[in-house]
Design a protein around this motif. Structure first.
Motif, PDB file in Angstrom:
ATOM      1  N   PHE A   1      -2.986  -2.261  -6.863  1.00 24.36           N
ATOM      2  CA  PHE A   1      -3.423  -3.035  -5.811  1.00 24.36           C
ATOM      3  C   PHE A   1      -3.195  -4.737  -6.247  1.00 24.36           C
ATOM      4  CE2 PHE A   1      -6.326   0.580  -5.440  1.00 24.36           C
ATOM      5  CZ  PHE A   1      -5.858   1.075  -4.218  1.00 24.36           C
ATOM      6  N   PRO A   2      -1.997  -5.073  -6.360  1.00 29.56           N
ATOM      7  CA  PRO A   2      -1.650  -6.377  -7.022  1.00 29.56           C
ATOM      8  C   PRO A   2      -2.471  -7.372  -5.873  1.00 29.56           C
ATOM      9  CG  PRO A   2       0.297  -5.427  -6.130  1.00 29.56           C
ATOM     10  CD  PRO A   2      -0.733  -4.358  -6.023  1.00 29.56           C
TER      11      PRO A   2
ATOM     12  N   ARG B   1      -0.895  -2.722  -1.402  1.00 25.55           N
ATOM     13  CA  ARG B   1      -0.915  -1.373  -1.682  1.00 25.55           C
ATOM     14  C   ARG B   1       0.601  -1.003  -1.193  1.00 25.55           C
ATOM     15  NH1 ARG B   1      -2.760   2.179  -5.449  1.00 25.55           N
ATOM     16  NH2 ARG B   1      -3.358   4.107  -4.460  1.00 25.55           N
ATOM     17  N   ARG B   2       1.633  -0.917  -2.449  1.00 24.36           N
ATOM     18  CA  ARG B   2       2.812  -0.652  -1.796  1.00 24.36           C
ATOM     19  C   ARG B   2       3.306  -1.467  -0.719  1.00 24.36           C
ATOM     20  NH1 ARG B   2       0.837   4.172  -3.070  1.00 24.36           N
ATOM     21  NH2 ARG B   2       0.360   4.802  -0.900  1.00 24.36           N
ATOM     22  N   LEU B   3       3.667  -1.012   0.462  1.00 23.90           N
ATOM     23  CA  LEU B   3       4.102  -1.946   1.378  1.00 23.90           C
ATOM     24  C   LEU B   3       2.896  -2.521   2.418  1.00 23.90           C
ATOM     25  CD1 LEU B   3       7.529  -0.255   2.466  1.00 23.90           C
ATOM     26  CD2 LEU B   3       7.035  -2.682   0.711  1.00 23.90           C
ATOM     27  N   HIS B   4       1.776  -1.922   2.123  1.00 26.80           N
ATOM     28  CA  HIS B   4       0.598  -2.161   3.195  1.00 26.80           C
ATOM     29  C   HIS B   4      -0.331  -3.333   2.696  1.00 26.80           C
ATOM     30  CE1 HIS B   4       1.175   1.704   5.036  1.00 26.80           C
ATOM     31  NE2 HIS B   4       1.683   1.875   3.903  1.00 26.80           N
ATOM     32  N   ILE B   5      -0.712  -3.720   3.498  1.00 27.62           N
ATOM     33  CA  ILE B   5      -1.548  -5.210   3.101  1.00 27.62           C
ATOM     34  C   ILE B   5      -3.178  -4.493   3.084  1.00 27.62           C
ATOM     35  CG2 ILE B   5      -2.394  -7.406   4.038  1.00 27.62           C
ATOM     36  CD1 ILE B   5       0.343  -7.591   2.851  1.00 27.62           C
ATOM     37  N   ILE B   6      -3.836  -5.019   2.290  1.00 27.74           N
ATOM     38  CA  ILE B   6      -5.416  -4.904   2.332  1.00 27.74           C
ATOM     39  C   ILE B   6      -5.864  -6.199   2.474  1.00 27.74           C
ATOM     40  CG2 ILE B   6      -7.458  -4.173   1.170  1.00 27.74           C
ATOM     41  CD1 ILE B   6      -5.830  -2.062  -0.224  1.00 27.74           C
ATOM     42  N   ASN B   7      -6.467  -6.516   3.379  1.00 26.49           N
ATOM     43  CA  ASN B   7      -7.355  -7.966   3.596  1.00 26.49           C
ATOM     44  C   ASN B   7      -8.745  -7.722   3.170  1.00 26.49           C
ATOM     45  OD1 ASN B   7      -5.928 -10.109   4.569  1.00 26.49           O
ATOM     46  ND2 ASN B   7      -5.584  -9.007   6.610  1.00 26.49           N
ATOM     47  N   LEU B   8      -9.302  -8.400   2.286  1.00 27.17           N
ATOM     48  CA  LEU B   8     -10.794  -8.301   1.571  1.00 27.17           C
ATOM     49  C   LEU B   8     -11.398  -9.441   2.061  1.00 27.17           C
ATOM     50  CD1 LEU B   8     -12.569  -6.562   0.030  1.00 27.17           C
ATOM     51  CD2 LEU B   8     -11.942  -7.916  -2.036  1.00 27.17           C
TER      52      LEU B   8
ATOM     53  N   ASP C   1      -4.245  -0.463   6.810  1.00 30.08           N
ATOM     54  CA  ASP C   1      -4.017   0.637   7.361  1.00 30.08           C
ATOM     55  C   ASP C   1      -3.556   1.888   6.312  1.00 30.08           C
ATOM     56  OD1 ASP C   1      -1.932  -0.678   6.391  1.00 30.08           O
ATOM     57  OD2 ASP C   1      -0.342  -0.142   8.250  1.00 30.08           O
ATOM     58  N   VAL C   2      -3.994   1.581   5.125  1.00 26.73           N
ATOM     59  CA  VAL C   2      -3.647   2.528   3.845  1.00 26.73           C
ATOM     60  C   VAL C   2      -4.717   3.753   4.234  1.00 26.73           C
ATOM     61  CG1 VAL C   2      -2.864   0.986   2.372  1.00 26.73           C
ATOM     62  CG2 VAL C   2      -5.366   1.461   2.317  1.00 26.73           C
ATOM     63  N   SER C   3      -4.502   4.751   3.531  1.00 28.54           N
ATOM     64  CA  SER C   3      -5.230   6.004   3.881  1.00 28.54           C
ATOM     65  C   SER C   3      -6.571   5.752   3.370  1.00 28.54           C
ATOM     66  CB  SER C   3      -4.713   7.287   2.919  1.00 28.54           C
ATOM     67  OG  SER C   3      -4.834   6.726   1.531  1.00 28.54           O
ATOM     68  N   ALA C   4      -7.729   6.513   3.904  1.00 29.43           N
ATOM     69  CA  ALA C   4      -8.748   6.534   3.581  1.00 29.43           C
ATOM     70  C   ALA C   4      -9.302   6.597   1.923  1.00 29.43           C
ATOM     71  CB  ALA C   4      -9.731   7.562   4.288  1.00 29.43           C
TER      72      ALA C   4
END
Lengths: 99, 241
Positions: B161-162, B183-190, B224-227
């Motif tokens: 998770f860079p 996460r790969r091509l997905h975005i995680i907003n924290l 939108d990554v997996s649970a």
């Protein structure tokens, strides 16, 4: 920013920019008139306006109350404001002595 | 930004429902365009005029008297003849009161929806990242002075998770730091909150919200990554402290 401050402080201060006459008139519009025009709005417009301006709810909370997506709330609010503004502008220009 | 876009955002600007980046763009346009600046003035005046109406009465009496009274404009009437209008208005008022009361007590509605909306906007409106860096020593100081608490954007690159950067958003009525991870091509907003905003794990519109509490801070990861991935992110982040 200067212009906004001038309007918010009321008309005692003379804005250095060209003042916006409609903004000044709307700011002075009589509460009864505003209320009457709000009452004439379709319910779906009136309710978002009321929840926003009186209840000061966020778009997300309004969305929960009216059961519509936040984006719809935003566009409905915009249309409600445009309608109200148009109606008030018409009233004000037709009866300037009412101010 | 053109006039059409600027005008469409003026309402949100006045309502404080606009991201910091969008706000800067709208203000830039307003400074340059007199026509749009006037529209903003008009809308602010209108908002002020409406609030004056609201200030005239106690809110409850206003809500019940909102239907145009048929005889006196001052007397508070419950117009039984207009049941068609009366009940929807009462229902809306009850809901509004419920929401208001809810905000004051434990049951205040969660901000999950607002978070999802904010997350989607960050992806759409090209304001994902205000400070672009994978170095937490760059991202963390960027928030100094912007929010009144401190949180650390741990780099989770080794866990897959860079850190991509950070931005300041506006959630639950407060400036809110957001750390952006990939996460790969997905975005995680924290999203990071001081205290405990009303939040519970949610799935909405294809996005998952995973909140957790850590000391005085509450974190909410949205993606939108997996649970499984999001839970893994949560665990990896928590392990860092």
């Amino acid at each position: 920013m200067l212009r906004n401050t001038a309007v918010e402080e009321g008309l005692d201060s003379i804005p250095t920019h060209e003042p916006s006459p409609e903004a000044a008139l709307i700011a002075k519009a009589e509460a009864g008139m505003v209320r009457e025009e709000m009452e004439k709005l379709p319910t779906e417009f009136r309710e978002v306006l009321l929840l926003r301006e009186f209840e000061e709810l966020s778009y997300a909370d309004i969305a929960i109350v009216v059961g519509a997506p936040a984006g719809t709330v935003m566009s409905r609010l915009a249309r409600a404001r445009t309608r109200l503004m148009t109606a008030l502008a018409a009233r004000i220009t037709e009866a300037p002595s009412g101010l | 930004m053109d006039c059409k876009e600027a005008v469409s955002l003026i309402g949100a600007l006045i309502d404080g429902e606009i991201s910091v980046t969008e706000e800067a763009r709208v203000r830039e346009h307003l400074a340059a365009c007199q026509e749009c600046a006037r529209e903003e003035e008009r809308q602010r005046s209108l908002s002020g005029a409406i609030r004056k109406v609201g200030a005239l009465r106690a809110p409850e009496s206003l809500r019940t008297s909102w239907i145009p009274p048929e005889t006196s404009s001052e007397k508070i009437l419950v117009p039984t003849r207009r049941l068609d209008l009366f009940w929807p208005v009462v229902a809306a008022a009850c809901l509004a009161i419920g929401v208001l009361l809810g905000r004051l007590t434990l049951g205040r509605p969660g901000i999950e929806n607002e978070l999802v909306t904010s997350h989607i906007r960050s992806l759409l409106a090209n304001h994902l990242i205000d400070v672009q860096s994978s170095d937490r020593h760059t991202v963390k100081p960027w928030f100094d002075g912007k929010v009144d608490f401190s949180a650390t954007p741990y780099d989770l690159a080794s866990a897959g998770f860079p850190l991509a950067g950070g931005r300041l958003d506006y959630v639950d009525g407060k400036p809110t730091p957001v750390f952006v991870y990939k996460r790969r091509l997905h975005i995680i907003n924290l999203y990071v909150f001081h205290g405990a905003p009303p939040l519970s794990p949610t799935e909405a519109r294809g996005y998952r919200v995973v909140p957790w509490r850590q000391g005085e801070l509450t974190y909410a990861a949205i993606s939108d990554v997996s649970a499984e991935d999001l839970e893994e992110f949560h665990r990896d982040f928590e392990k860092q402290r």
